[in-house]
Each structure stands twice: as C-alpha cells, then as structure tokens.
Scaffold this motif. Structure first.
Motif, PDB file in Angstrom:
ATOM      1  N   ARG A  64       0.828  -1.202   0.000  1.00 17.62           N
ATOM      2  CA  ARG A  64       0.000   0.000   0.000  1.00 17.62           C
ATOM      3  C   ARG A  64       0.870   1.262   0.000  1.00 17.62           C
ATOM      4  O   ARG A  64       0.419   2.333  -0.374  1.00 17.62           O
ATOM      5  CB  ARG A  64      -0.922   0.018   1.212  1.00 17.62           C
ATOM      6  CG  ARG A  64      -1.830  -1.186   1.300  1.00 17.62           C
ATOM      7  CD  ARG A  64      -2.620  -1.213   2.591  1.00 17.62           C
ATOM      8  NE  ARG A  64      -3.822  -0.391   2.493  1.00 17.62           N
ATOM      9  CZ  ARG A  64      -3.976   0.780   3.050  1.00 17.62           C
ATOM     10  NH1 ARG A  64      -2.989   1.287   3.777  1.00 17.62           N
ATOM     11  NH2 ARG A  64      -5.095   1.448   2.925  1.00 17.62           N
ATOM     12  N   TYR A  65       2.131   1.128   0.433  1.00 11.02           N
ATOM     13  CA  TYR A  65       3.028   2.288   0.483  1.00 11.02           C
ATOM     14  C   TYR A  65       3.650   2.608  -0.871  1.00 11.02           C
ATOM     15  O   TYR A  65       4.417   3.550  -0.985  1.00 11.02           O
ATOM     16  CB  TYR A  65       4.171   2.044   1.471  1.00 11.02           C
ATOM     17  CG  TYR A  65       3.760   1.754   2.882  1.00 11.02           C
ATOM     18  CD1 TYR A  65       2.676   2.409   3.465  1.00 11.02           C
ATOM     19  CD2 TYR A  65       4.459   0.838   3.658  1.00 11.02           C
ATOM     20  CE1 TYR A  65       2.308   2.139   4.772  1.00 11.02           C
ATOM     21  CE2 TYR A  65       4.103   0.563   4.963  1.00 11.02           C
ATOM     22  CZ  TYR A  65       3.020   1.216   5.516  1.00 11.02           C
ATOM     23  OH  TYR A  65       2.664   0.945   6.805  1.00 11.02           O
ATOM     24  N   ARG A  66       3.361   1.834  -1.906  1.00 10.69           N
ATOM     25  CA  ARG A  66       4.039   2.032  -3.186  1.00 10.69           C
ATOM     26  C   ARG A  66       3.536   3.265  -3.931  1.00 10.69           C
ATOM     27  O   ARG A  66       4.205   3.736  -4.852  1.00 10.69           O
ATOM     28  CB  ARG A  66       3.907   0.782  -4.053  1.00 10.69           C
ATOM     29  CG  ARG A  66       4.662  -0.415  -3.481  1.00 10.69           C
ATOM     30  CD  ARG A  66       4.771  -1.545  -4.470  1.00 10.69           C
ATOM     31  NE  ARG A  66       5.495  -2.670  -3.905  1.00 10.69           N
ATOM     32  CZ  ARG A  66       6.812  -2.823  -3.922  1.00 10.69           C
ATOM     33  NH1 ARG A  66       7.556  -1.876  -4.490  1.00 10.69           N
ATOM     34  NH2 ARG A  66       7.383  -3.879  -3.402  1.00 10.69           N
ATOM     35  N   ILE A  67       2.350   3.756  -3.588  1.00  9.19           N
ATOM     36  CA  ILE A  67       1.856   5.005  -4.170  1.00  9.19           C
ATOM     37  C   ILE A  67       1.301   5.867  -3.042  1.00  9.19           C
ATOM     38  O   ILE A  67       1.141   5.412  -1.906  1.00  9.19           O
ATOM     39  CB  ILE A  67       0.763   4.762  -5.236  1.00  9.19           C
ATOM     40  CG1 ILE A  67      -0.472   4.110  -4.605  1.00  9.19           C
ATOM     41  CG2 ILE A  67       1.297   3.952  -6.389  1.00  9.19           C
ATOM     42  CD1 ILE A  67      -1.643   4.058  -5.565  1.00  9.19           C
ATOM     43  N   LYS A  68       0.982   7.099  -3.375  1.00  2.00           N
ATOM     44  CA  LYS A  68       0.435   8.015  -2.371  1.00  2.00           C
ATOM     45  C   LYS A  68      -0.936   7.528  -1.915  1.00  2.00           C
ATOM     46  O   LYS A  68      -1.728   7.022  -2.718  1.00  2.00           O
ATOM     47  CB  LYS A  68       0.305   9.423  -2.952  1.00  2.00           C
ATOM     48  CG  LYS A  68       1.621  10.087  -3.286  1.00  2.00           C
ATOM     49  CD  LYS A  68       1.391  11.447  -3.932  1.00  2.00           C
ATOM     50  CE  LYS A  68       2.706  12.085  -4.368  1.00  2.00           C
ATOM     51  NZ  LYS A  68       2.483  13.383  -5.045  1.00  2.00           N
ATOM     52  N   ASP A  94      -7.227  -2.744  -2.385  1.00  2.00           N
ATOM     53  CA  ASP A  94      -6.168  -1.778  -2.669  1.00  2.00           C
ATOM     54  C   ASP A  94      -5.154  -2.343  -3.655  1.00  2.00           C
ATOM     55  O   ASP A  94      -4.681  -1.639  -4.559  1.00  2.00           O
ATOM     56  CB  ASP A  94      -5.454  -1.378  -1.371  1.00  2.00           C
ATOM     57  CG  ASP A  94      -6.326  -0.544  -0.449  1.00  2.00           C
ATOM     58  OD1 ASP A  94      -7.266   0.105  -0.960  1.00  2.00           O
ATOM     59  OD2 ASP A  94      -6.081  -0.546   0.766  1.00  2.00           O
ATOM     60  N   LEU A  95      -4.800  -3.618  -3.505  1.00  2.00           N
ATOM     61  CA  LEU A  95      -3.846  -4.244  -4.419  1.00  2.00           C
ATOM     62  C   LEU A  95      -4.441  -4.381  -5.813  1.00  2.00           C
ATOM     63  O   LEU A  95      -3.728  -4.247  -6.815  1.00  2.00           O
ATOM     64  CB  LEU A  95      -3.413  -5.615  -3.879  1.00  2.00           C
ATOM     65  CG  LEU A  95      -2.639  -5.593  -2.558  1.00  2.00           C
ATOM     66  CD1 LEU A  95      -2.241  -7.013  -2.166  1.00  2.00           C
ATOM     67  CD2 LEU A  95      -1.403  -4.707  -2.669  1.00  2.00           C
ATOM     68  N   TYR A  96      -5.744  -4.647  -5.888  1.00  2.00           N
ATOM     69  CA  TYR A  96      -6.402  -4.692  -7.199  1.00  2.00           C
ATOM     70  C   TYR A  96      -6.267  -3.335  -7.887  1.00  2.00           C
ATOM     71  O   TYR A  96      -5.975  -3.266  -9.092  1.00  2.00           O
ATOM     72  CB  TYR A  96      -7.874  -5.060  -7.033  1.00  2.00           C
ATOM     73  CG  TYR A  96      -8.661  -4.937  -8.330  1.00  2.00           C
ATOM     74  CD1 TYR A  96      -8.743  -6.010  -9.211  1.00  2.00           C
ATOM     75  CD2 TYR A  96      -9.302  -3.748  -8.675  1.00  2.00           C
ATOM     76  CE1 TYR A  96      -9.438  -5.898 -10.413  1.00  2.00           C
ATOM     77  CE2 TYR A  96     -10.000  -3.620  -9.868  1.00  2.00           C
ATOM     78  CZ  TYR A  96     -10.075  -4.706 -10.720  1.00  2.00           C
ATOM     79  OH  TYR A  96     -10.756  -4.569 -11.910  1.00  2.00           O
ATOM     80  N   TYR A  97      -6.464  -2.272  -7.135  1.00  2.00           N
ATOM     81  CA  TYR A  97      -6.341  -0.922  -7.698  1.00  2.00           C
ATOM     82  C   TYR A  97      -4.930  -0.674  -8.210  1.00  2.00           C
ATOM     83  O   TYR A  97      -4.734  -0.135  -9.308  1.00  2.00           O
ATOM     84  CB  TYR A  97      -6.712   0.111  -6.634  1.00  2.00           C
ATOM     85  CG  TYR A  97      -6.420   1.529  -7.043  1.00  2.00           C
ATOM     86  CD1 TYR A  97      -7.251   2.209  -7.932  1.00  2.00           C
ATOM     87  CD2 TYR A  97      -5.298   2.203  -6.564  1.00  2.00           C
ATOM     88  CE1 TYR A  97      -6.978   3.513  -8.326  1.00  2.00           C
ATOM     89  CE2 TYR A  97      -5.014   3.502  -6.945  1.00  2.00           C
ATOM     90  CZ  TYR A  97      -5.865   4.148  -7.829  1.00  2.00           C
ATOM     91  OH  TYR A  97      -5.580   5.427  -8.221  1.00  2.00           O
TER      92      TYR A  97
END
Length: 471
Positions: free
Chosen positions: A408-412, A441-444
């Motif tokens: 989840r930290y990979r994007i803002k 969130d990972l799907y997004y």
C-alpha cells in the motif's frame, strides 16, 4: 528443423482491419471538426486556418495514434484501457496540431470555442466507434463467429482457472478446445475437453486441426516444460502465450519492460510508470485546487459548526505514512471531543462511541470530515484516489499479519479508493476486514488507469461514501 506449414488465419484480415480503423479515425476527425463548426456557426463553415488545423491533425493521427496501441489487437483486453489510450492519443494529436499553428503564427486565427468543441466531439466519436465495433464483435463471437481456438498446456487449479476464464469471457473471442496435461500421472484432465499426455501427439493434433493459440498455464518453476513446448513449435506459426501462476506475487506486473537493454518483468515492484505518476500528480493538483475553490463555503460552514458545538480545534491532525513509507500529517475536521489517549495506542471509533460529537457523527457518516485532505493533495502528500492511509500504530500492527499490506506504500494514499467505494471502510475489528480492504487496494494498484480513477471519483460523489460502517 520443421518448416512453417501454414499462414495463421486472419492475419491478412487483421492488416485490412487496421487500415480501415486508421481511415475511420481520420474521417471522424474531419467529421468532428465539421460538426463543431456547424453547431457554432451553421452557415459560415471552416476558415482556411481551421481547415489547415484539421489537415495537420489528420496527418498527425496517422503518425501518432499507433504509438498509443489503438490499432493493436484488443481481443480479451480491457476496453476501458483502450478508451483511455484513444483519448490521450487524440489529445497528443491536438497538441501537435496546435504547435504547428503556433509555429506558423496562426494560432490566434482559430476559434478557441470551436477547438474545444471539436476536441470533445471527436474524442466521443473515436471512443464510441471503437466500443461499437467491439460490441458488434462481441455479439458475433457469442454466436460462434470470429473465434480463435486455444489449446491449453498445464495441470491442476491454475490450468482449470485459465480455461474457466475463457469460458466466462465469450466476448473475448477465444474457445478452449484441448489440453496437454503435463502431470497426467497426478492430475485429472479437464472435463469435456480432449486431453493429451504426450507432447508429440499434442503437437501433431494442433497442426492437423490448425489451432492458432497454445497457452502455457504453468508455474514459473517449470522452465523445462516451457522450453520443450517452444522447441516443439519453433517452426510453426502458432501463437504461444505463457500465463504463469503468480497467485503468490501480490505486485506482479504483467508488462515487459526494458531494463539496461534486457527485457524484464517486475515480480514485486510498483506497477506505476513515471508517465502514469506524472499524469496522476497533474490530475491530483488540478482536481484538489478546483475542489477547494468550489467547496470553500461548505468547509467554512463545517468549521463554524465544529467550533460552536464542542471545545477544541477545528482541524484534527494525525501522523500517517504515505508513499515509500514517508510520514506526514493528515488533516481532518475534528469529529470527536477532546480526550486523553495513551501514547502509541490508537482506538478506532465504534458504533455509539461517546467520544464522537453530534456534528462529528454526521461528518463521519458522510465523509465530510475528510475534505481538508485536499490540502494534503495540494502539498503532494496524498492523491485524490488511492489506498486510504491508516494510523501508524495500525500500520505497524497489520503489516506483519496481513498479506500484501506493505505494498500500500508504493503510491500516495488517497482521499477515496477502490476499497472505500466497494464498502470496505470504517472500523476494522477483524483481520478479515483489513485483509479484504488490502486486497481491493492491491487490485487498484495492479489495474490502475485514469479511467479507473474517474470511475472511483464518480462513485464517491454519487454514493457520498455513505455506509453503515462509518461511525
């Protein structure tokens, strides 16, 4: 060395289709310009400079649109992604056309209203024409036409899942017709399909029946099997596609990239390209600025209501983690009464929580307490759409027990997200709730597109993020 024995059916037709698609796009560009001119000045027609602008764009469309992949085969691929590529390709064409007029010192001779109208009409026309073509093809394929026959190599659950996906997607135009069971001694054959246990027999059947596609539904560890298949069909014009079993890789990126001159696939890395990040950041700033201007009266009214109904500051701030784990302070309208809390402990709001004020309950239920986060977006700490940030204490708790949480930290983080519009918000009193939120969130992250962001923003506005878990 075996020689090629046939030309794949449909290749010549594909070339013709590509030429027709290019011709149609050029015609739609000219038609869009004419419609925009007729709508604004029915009897005047295009000026000579506007006509030159149209001619420039028709030429640039032939040169630039192929770079956006709009003429590639989109069989079985996302039509939302196709529509996005078309729109951005058309915008690039318009920018180049305007640049030509600017270089010729004739940009001021073109009506701005006509230019905007032409851009919008043509964008709608280009997207609508593609969607119409794919809708017609979908009906044709469901009726049994325009199909590509697929033989699937593999065994077990992953192979069965690939075949089931083919069956569930008749519009894609594929039909599974046989399997090559790589573990015949241990795994069952797929019911209803002819199965082969010997590679030579399988390959001869594929050639005899003129099967166009062979899909390898195999784990990445079965390199020997992949090489055997490649060697067997090395002299045949059969499309070999490797569909690896990547269920254990939360951030697997299906795209092949060029890395120091060699092809590479990201097994665990951010799927967002630099171009996508720039595009997302530009949208974030523009949207946040417009939202703050439009919502200023609402936010001032909320600030007054919070201040006069309970003691304490109007805004509540809390440390959260953003992209790459960088810590920032998030802004919210205060929805709770001031209370003492234990250091390092964050207590989530629960139903009937006595700490929540009456105004605060309304703000939390409608998510109006999140509006100050547009300031975080302007500061570059958050995005409009992305995974919702959690309290740092919760991050530390869940990152070791929830699969994929760290990604989840990979994007803002975002004000709203795919998980939130699908109902996963509010209290996470069970690990299963947090796991479901993280999976969304990972799907997004894996499926990000500008179109998906627009869908989430639209769903957020329509639904108002009203949900029974928000309290």
């Amino acid at each position: 060395m075996r020689t090629a024995i046939r030309q794949p059916a449909g290749r010549n037709f594909a070339d013709v289709d590509s030429m027709l698609a290019r011709l149609l796009d050029v015609m739609l560009i000219a038609l869009g310009a004419a419609l925009a001119s007729f709508a604004l000045t029915p009897h005047a027609g295009l000026s000579i400079f506007e006509g030159a602008f149209v001619a420039f764009d028709m030429a640039f469309a032939i040169l630039l649109l192929p770079w956006f992949g709009v003429y590639d085969s989109w069989r079985g691929r996302s039509k939302w992604r196709l529509a996005t590529n078309i729109v951005f390709g058309w915008i690039a064409v318009q920018i180049c056309g305007l640049a030509m007029l600017f270089l010729l010192h004739r940009a001021a001779s073109v009506s701005r209203l006509w230019c905007v109208s032409w851009t919008a009409i043509t964008a709608v026309g280009l997207v609508a024409s593609r969607l119409l073509v794919h809708a017609v093809l979908g009906r044709l394929r469901r009726a049994g036409g325009n199909l590509r026959l697929v033989a699937v190599v593999g065994a077990g659950a992953h192979r069965d899942r690939v075949i089931a996906n083919i069956v569930r997607s008749p519009d894609a135009g594929f039909r599974a017709v046989a399997t090559f069971n790589t573990r015949q001694a241990r795994e069952c054959d797929f019911p209803g399909l002819p199965s082969f246990g010997r590679l030579r027999e399988f390959a001869e059947w594929v050639r005899r029946e003129q099967i166009e596609e062979v899909w390898l539904a195999l784990p990445m560890s079965e390199e020997d099997t992949v090489l055997r298949i490649l060697d067997e069909f090395s002299g045949d014009l059969v499309n070999l596609r490797f569909i690896p079993d990547v269920r254990s890789l939360a951030m697997f990126d299906r795209n092949v990239i060029d890395l120091v001159g060699a092809p590479a696939i990201n097994l665990m890395a951010s799927p967002m390209t630099p171009y996508a990040l720039i595009q997302k950041a530009l949208f974030d700033r523009l949207f946040a600025a417009a939202a703050l201007l439009a919502l200023t009266p609402v936010m001032l009214s909320i600030a007054v209501a919070v201040k006069v109904t309970s003691k304490g500051p109007v805004l509540f701030t809390q440390r959260r983690k953003g992209a790459d784990g960088r810590v920032f302070r998030i802004y919210k309208f205060r929805s709770m009464r001031e209370h003492a809390s234990r250091p390092g402990v964050v207590r989530q709001a629960t139903r009937g929580d006595p700490r929540v004020t009456r105004v605060g309950a309304f703000l939390r239920r409608t998510s109006l307490d999140e509006l100050p986060q547009f300031l975080n977006v302007l500061r570059g700490e958050m995005s409009v759409v992305g995974p919702r940030p959690h309290a740092i204490e919760h991050d530390d708790q869940y990152r070791s027990i929830v699969d994929g949480y760290i990604h989840r930290y990979r994007i803002k983080p975002g004000i709203t997200g795919w998980a939130q519009v699908n109902g996963f918000r509010g209290e996470t009193d069970r690990i299963e709730k947090m796991q479901a939120r993280v999976e969304h969130d990972l799907y997004y992250l894996r499926n990000w597109s500008f179109g998906l962001d627009m869908r989430i923003v639209f769903a957020t506005v329509v639904r108002g993020l009203r949900h029974r878990n928000a309290y």
